[in-house]
Each structure stands twice: as structure tokens, then as C-alpha cells.
Scaffold this motif. Structure first.
Motif, PDB file in Angstrom:
ATOM      1  N   TYR A 107       9.957  -9.068  10.690  1.00  0.00           N
ATOM      2  CA  TYR A 107       9.936  -8.021  11.712  1.00  0.00           C
ATOM      3  C   TYR A 107      11.255  -8.017  12.500  1.00  0.00           C
ATOM      4  O   TYR A 107      11.810  -6.947  12.775  1.00  0.00           O
ATOM      5  N   ALA A 108      11.762  -9.184  12.847  1.00  0.00           N
ATOM      6  CA  ALA A 108      13.020  -9.279  13.583  1.00  0.00           C
ATOM      7  C   ALA A 108      14.176  -8.720  12.757  1.00  0.00           C
ATOM      8  O   ALA A 108      15.063  -8.040  13.290  1.00  0.00           O
ATOM      9  N   TYR A 155      13.830  -6.440  10.329  1.00  0.00           N
ATOM     10  CA  TYR A 155      13.587  -4.998  10.255  1.00  0.00           C
ATOM     11  C   TYR A 155      14.065  -4.289  11.524  1.00  0.00           C
ATOM     12  O   TYR A 155      14.704  -3.243  11.457  1.00  0.00           O
ATOM     13  N   ARG A 156      13.766  -4.872  12.678  1.00  0.00           N
ATOM     14  CA  ARG A 156      14.128  -4.262  13.964  1.00  0.00           C
ATOM     15  C   ARG A 156      15.564  -4.600  14.384  1.00  0.00           C
ATOM     16  O   ARG A 156      16.024  -4.127  15.410  1.00  0.00           O
ATOM     17  N   ARG A 157      16.227  -5.434  13.585  1.00  0.00           N
ATOM     18  CA  ARG A 157      17.602  -5.870  13.856  1.00  0.00           C
ATOM     19  C   ARG A 157      17.718  -6.502  15.246  1.00  0.00           C
ATOM     20  O   ARG A 157      18.564  -6.115  16.058  1.00  0.00           O
ATOM     21  N   ARG A 158      16.897  -7.496  15.449  1.00  0.00           N
ATOM     22  CA  ARG A 158      16.938  -8.266  16.692  1.00  0.00           C
ATOM     23  C   ARG A 158      17.618  -9.598  16.389  1.00  0.00           C
ATOM     24  O   ARG A 158      16.995 -10.494  15.818  1.00  0.00           O
ATOM     25  N   THR A 160      15.891 -12.981  15.082  1.00  0.00           N
ATOM     26  CA  THR A 160      16.149 -13.251  13.665  1.00  0.00           C
ATOM     27  C   THR A 160      16.633 -14.683  13.466  1.00  0.00           C
ATOM     28  O   THR A 160      16.138 -15.403  12.594  1.00  0.00           O
TER      29      THR A 160
END
Length: 142
Positions: free
Chosen positions: A102-103, A105-108, A112
Motif C-alpha cells: 500500500y505504501a 502504491y500510494r508512494r509514501r 515504504t
């Protein structure tokens, strides 16, 4: 779970170490949306146990012992995921891995890095526990 010839080739320390190091590459490729690198890394991970020859002799490299401990664990019919210890470490790894995805995908970036390290840390803790339980005198791995 796997045929002996796969375990034998995968017991080459280069196989185990490169698989471990491929995970951050996989995450970085997904994070940066470098789809070709992502695809090549997935292909590498699938082909990895076949890329390296069986070691000439028993190695004292820790990763060789990790693979043999995993093989022994599997050959004894023990599950890799469960509520007992050390299987709980792999069970805990599942939501951490999902958070990692998810990290990415969301580019966090911070999430990440943290969840990548946590995923790898749980995996390394799990295999270290298998090594602690490994009986090298049991040559049959059964």
C-alpha cells in the motif's frame, strides 16, 4: 514442498543472498513505477533457484544454513505460517507486507522504507529461528 534438486541449488549462498537483496529492488521498482525493472526482478526471483549451481561442498555461510534449515523444517511437515513460534513471525509479516504494498502504491516514502525494513526484519527473524532449530546431523532433512 520443493524437489531436492531445487533445495540443493538454492542452498548456494549466492541464491539466498541475491533473493534477499532483490526485495528492496522490487519495492524500489514499484515505488518509482519502473515496470521493466519490476518485471525483470520478478523473473529473477522465479528463476533464482535455477541460476546458481549446487555448492561443491557444505558451506559454512549463514545463508546456506538458512536454506537447509528451511528445507528441514518443510521436510518435517511443519507449516511456515501459523500461530506457534516461529511461524507467527510469518503470519505477522503478511499485514506488514500488505502495508508495504500500500505504501508503494500510494508512494509514501517513509512508510515504504519502514514497512520494507519490517518485512525483511520479520523474514530474517523467522529464518534465524529456523537456523536455531536446525539439526545439521540430520542429513536426511526429514
Amino acid at each position: 514442498m520443493l524437489p531436492d534438486f531445487v533445495w540443493d541449488r538454492h542452498s548456494n549462498p549466492k541464491s539466498g543472498w541475491t533473493r534477499l537483496l532483490a526485495y528492496p529492488v522490487l519495492i524500489a521498482a514499484g515505488f518509482t513505477r519502473r515496470w521493466r525493472l519490476l518485471g525483470l526482478t520478478v523473473v529473477f526471483l522465479v528463476c533464482n533457484p535455477f541460476l546458481f549451481p549446487e555448492p561443491d561442498s557444505e558451506s559454512d555461510d549463514w545463508m546456506h544454513t538458512v536454506v537447509r534449515a528451511e528445507q528441514q523444517w518443510s521436510d518435517r511437515g511443519r507449516p511456515f505460517i501459523g500461530v506457534g513460534f516461529p511461524q507467527i513471525l510469518n503470519l505477522l509479516q503478511l499485514p506488514v507486507f500488505a502495508s508495504n504494498m500500500y505504501a508503494v502504491y500510494r508512494r509514501r516514502p517513509v512508510a515504504t522504507v519502514v514497512t520494507t525494513a519490517a518485512t525483511m526484519g520479520l523474514k530474517l527473524w523467522f529464518v534465524a529461528e529456523l537456523v536455531r532449530r536446525y539439526d545439521p546431523a540430520d542429513g536426511s532433512t526429514s
